[in-house]
Structure formats: C-alpha cells, structure tokens
Design a protein around this motif. Structure first.
Motif, PDB file in Angstrom:
ATOM      1  N   SER A  91     -19.688  23.847 -40.968  1.00  0.00           N
ATOM      2  CA  SER A  91     -19.653  22.458 -41.409  1.00  0.00           C
ATOM      3  C   SER A  91     -20.785  22.248 -42.402  1.00  0.00           C
ATOM      4  CB  SER A  91     -19.795  21.515 -40.209  1.00  0.00           C
ATOM      5  OG  SER A  91     -19.737  20.166 -40.622  1.00  0.00           O
ATOM      6  N   ASN A 115     -20.505  12.747 -45.899  1.00  0.00           N
ATOM      7  CA  ASN A 115     -19.451  13.411 -45.155  1.00  0.00           C
ATOM      8  C   ASN A 115     -19.780  14.895 -45.062  1.00  0.00           C
ATOM      9  OD1 ASN A 115     -19.008  14.253 -47.728  1.00  0.00           O
ATOM     10  ND2 ASN A 115     -16.996  13.286 -47.959  1.00  0.00           N
ATOM     11  N   ASN A 134      -9.859  19.966 -45.861  1.00  0.00           N
ATOM     12  CA  ASN A 134     -10.274  18.806 -46.642  1.00  0.00           C
ATOM     13  C   ASN A 134      -9.278  17.667 -46.432  1.00  0.00           C
ATOM     14  OD1 ASN A 134     -11.616  17.169 -48.443  1.00  0.00           O
ATOM     15  ND2 ASN A 134     -10.712  18.094 -50.259  1.00  0.00           N
ATOM     16  N   ASN A 135      -9.699  16.697 -45.608  1.00  0.00           N
ATOM     17  CA  ASN A 135      -8.845  15.542 -45.314  1.00  0.00           C
ATOM     18  C   ASN A 135      -7.489  15.976 -44.736  1.00  0.00           C
ATOM     19  OD1 ASN A 135     -10.776  13.705 -46.298  1.00  0.00           O
ATOM     20  ND2 ASN A 135     -10.049  13.992 -48.393  1.00  0.00           N
TER      21      ASN A 135
END
Length: 271
Positions: A91, A115, A134-135
C-alpha cells in the motif's frame, strides 16, 4: 643309490659331492643322489581380451562418476547467487506534496496523504509483475529486465514500451528495500505517450510472460514524442489513464491518443 621302481612325475637332479662317479642300473638309468623337483602340468593360456574390456569399462565408469560429482559441486558452490522471489501486497500512500519520502515501516499515513495506491507484487530474478488495484479496476504491469520492456495488460488491450530504469527499480534492490523497511521516493511524476497504429501482430519471443498475458488482446506500442522526459505532475493535469509504483516515483501515465485507439478498435470490430 636310489632305485626307481616306476615312472613318476618327479624329476631327479644329480648332486655332485665327490669326484664324478657314474653308476648305471641294468635298465640303463643313471643313478645319483637326488633332489626332488616337482613338475607342474602346463595350463592352457587364457585370452586377455575380456580382462582388458573389464578394465576399460571400469575406468570409464570412474571417469563418468567423477564428472558427475564435479558438476554437482560446481552447481552447488560456483553458480551465481539468485534473488529470492518476493510476493505480497503493498500500500503506497500518495502525498499531496510534490516531493515526499516515505518508509515502508510506517504504519499510519499522515494528513498529507489523500489516498493510497494498492498493489500486488510478484518479484522474481528478472521479471516484476505488479497488479495495480485502482478504484476497483485491476491493471497488470510486467517489467521484463531480460527483454528491457514494460507491458501494461488491461482488460481489453495491451501496451508495450521500453523499460525505464529511472522509474523502475531492479528486482534485487526492490526486494531488499521491502524486506528491510527501506525508504522509497513516492513523489508523483507525469508521463505522456502515444500509441502507434495499427496494433502489433506479435510480440518478441523474449517477452514470454507478456505474450502469454496479452494473448487474444490487441497490442499497441507506446512512444514518447519528446523522448524519455519525466516531469512532475501538476494539479492542472488531466486525469491519468494508468498509475503504478515500481520502486521509484508513482508514475501517472497518460495516453494522448487513446480516443483514436478506441475508434480504431470499434472500426475493426465493425468489419
């Protein structure tokens, strides 16, 4: 005097003690003091061919065994050290600041981070496979250091470009930094590229991992109009098409002619 009553396998030899004095028996045989000498029967000579074959075969087996042992020792002690494989999740906090250094041992992100970029890492000796989440959208980046290529595998298509060492850390250094909690530069940079048309018919044989992932997908080669120039992102820049972190910077990639590619694919499907 010795009397010989019958023929035997014993040969007598005369031993002369005094001046020679010969006496004869009536049957004509010479009489003398005797020293017994045993006469062995003569055995037939054996062929040495089979013996030589056995010796040669044994020598060849010993040579082969020595070669195998030597090869095993060489592979054990003389082969170059290899980087152990690393697999895991990562992360990466994305900072607001233009220049920010973060450590992988930090457990909490500060207020400067808006984020985080989540990645699944599979790092080998010469190939880095990074799946970016990603999203909710997964994109696979494959960095092949043997072929010096970077591949981007999306759901609908693939892109291939030259590997850029200023943005992609080598597997050995990347693994070492992750395992030792090293510091990484996660400042965001911007890269604008264009895709060449038409789509490629095949990939280089060296890029085996990328070729397997991109099977049945259109493949486009990406080029930079201005050469390899990486610039810091600006708040005014349009939204990126792809984003990734490979040990150096968080790269935001923008394909300038993506609408042209979509129109090309629509036309191909219509035909």
């Amino acid at each position: 005097m010795t009397v010989i009553t019958k023929p035997s396998g014993i040969l007598t030899k005369q031993v002369i003690i005094n001046p020679p004095q010969l006496e004869f028996e009536p049957n004509g045989k010479q009489a003398c003091d005797e020293e017994k000498i045993e006469i062995q029967p003569e055995w037939p000579k054996r062929s040495t061919g089979s013996g030589m074959c056995c010796i040669l075969l044994g020598a060849m087996m010993l040579m082969f065994l020595g070669f195998v042992v030597g090869l095993m020792l060489y592979q054990q002690f003389m082969r170059p050290a290899t980087v152990r494989r690393y697999q895991g999740f990562c992360s990466i906090p994305i900072p607001n600041d233009i220049r920010e250094i973060v450590s992988t041992v930090d457990e909490e992100a500060g207020e400067d981070f808006v984020n985080a970029l989540r990645e699944e890492l599979d790092l080998g000796d010469s190939v880095e496979k990074i799946s970016v989440l990603n999203n909710g959208h997964r994109v696979n980046f494959i960095h092949d250091f043997n072929d010096n290529t970077t591949g981007i595998v999306d759901d609908e298509r693939c892109f291939i470009m030259d590997l850029e060492p200023e943005l992609v850390l080598s597997p050995e250094l990347f693994i070492t930094g992750l395992e030792q909690g090293g510091q990484f530069d996660v400042s965001r940079v911007r890269s604008n590229v264009k895709a060449a048309l038409p789509a490629l018919q095949e990939l280089s044989r060296a890029a085996t991992e990328l070729a397997a992932k991109c099977f049945s997908r259109p493949i486009y080669r990406l080029y930079r109009d201005e050469g390899v120039v990486i610039r810091k992102r600006s708040a005014d820049d349009p939204k990126h098409d792809y984003i990734q972190f490979s040990g150096k910077h968080v790269l935001e990639l923008k394909i300038d002619n993506l609408p042209e590619i979509l129109a090309y694919e629509k036309k191909i499907k219509g035909n």
